[in-house]
Design a protein around this motif. Structure first.
Motif: not given
Ligand code: PEP
Length: 246
Positions: A2, A188, A191-192, A195, A199, A201, A224
């Motif tokens: 990233r 975190e 990000r979950k 998703s 993308n 990640e 993160d």
């Protein structure tokens, strides 16, 4: 990998003189120091063109962006500025859904999603801001609340390249930075949730809220956290540089 990026949000501040000062000062700094990934500055719209021109003329590798964008592509929308216009003026980014716009200018989750989609369609990158009020955190509902903001904002994203900025409202302009555990937990979670639409990640998630030279290294070092969205401290060249310095 990233990318890491530090973005300055000048809000309703700045001048032509400040654009010149930053282009020259950042140019000198970048010629001798390494920084956290990339840098970008979002001045008031009227300065996007002159700031990006100053960066190009002085061969400074710092991107420029807008603080807001129209939800429409074109037409009878007096006072608005389209994503394509931002791009033509030299902008590579547009902030959408900043808490000040949500609180004072009626930017709803739905509008934020539409604005983000306009930015993506124009071929530049939205920086989508999310964040809870203090009362929401105190009630223990912050993860759910921000998760819903993220899902709504990304509802039209269709795997687009974008950036999310977590900016707890209670930390913006107050000097009360969220602590490392609070920031990591939320990033975190974001990000979950993200998703499901992109993308995650590869999606940078920035922290914003009273970032300054004293707390930047700790916050930017979290697993993160991929950079920062900086308000007040981005108006002072020395502070902005100190935050971005590796
Ligand atoms: C902001 O407005 O995006 C922000 C993070 O402001 P500050 O750094 O001043 O808290």
């Amino acid at each position: 990998m990233r990318k890491q990026i530090v973005v300055g949000n000048w809000k309703l501040n700045g001048s032509r003189a400040l654009c010149e000062e930053f282009a020259l000062g950042l140019g000198k700094f970048l010629s001798r120091e390494s920084i956290v990934g990339e840098l970008a500055i979002c001045p008031p719209a009227v300065y996007i063109d002159s700031l990006s021109s100053a960066m190009v003329i002085n061969e400074v590798n710092v991107a420029v962006g807008a603080q807001n964008v129209a939800a429409q592509e074109k037409g009878a929308f007096t006072g608005e500025m389209s994503a394509a216009m931002i791009k033509e003026a030299g902008g590579s980014y547009a902030i959408v859904g900043h808490s000040e716009r949500r609180a004072m200018f009626g930017d709803t989750d739905e509008l934020v999603a539409t604005k983000a989609a306009q930015v993506v369609a124009a071929g530049i990158t939205p920086i989508i801001c999310v964040g809870e009020e203090l009362a929401v955190r105190e009630a223990g509902n912050h993860l759910e609340f921000v998760g819903q903001q993220v899902s709504a904002a990304l509802s039209q994203a269709q795997s687009a390249t974008l950036i999310v900025a977590y900016e707890p409202v209670w930390a913006i302009g107050t000097g009360n930075t969220a602590n490392a555990a609070q920031v990591q937990e939320m990033h975190e979670h974001i990000r979950k949730v993200a998703s499901a639409s992109v993308n995650a990640e590869l999606t940078p998630i920035l922290y914003g809220g009273s970032v300054n030279p004293s707390n930047a290294a700790e916050l930017l070092g979290l697993p993160d956290v991929d950079g920062a969205l900086v308000g007040g401290a981005s108006l002072e060249l020395e502070k902005f540089i100190a935050i971005a310095k590796r």
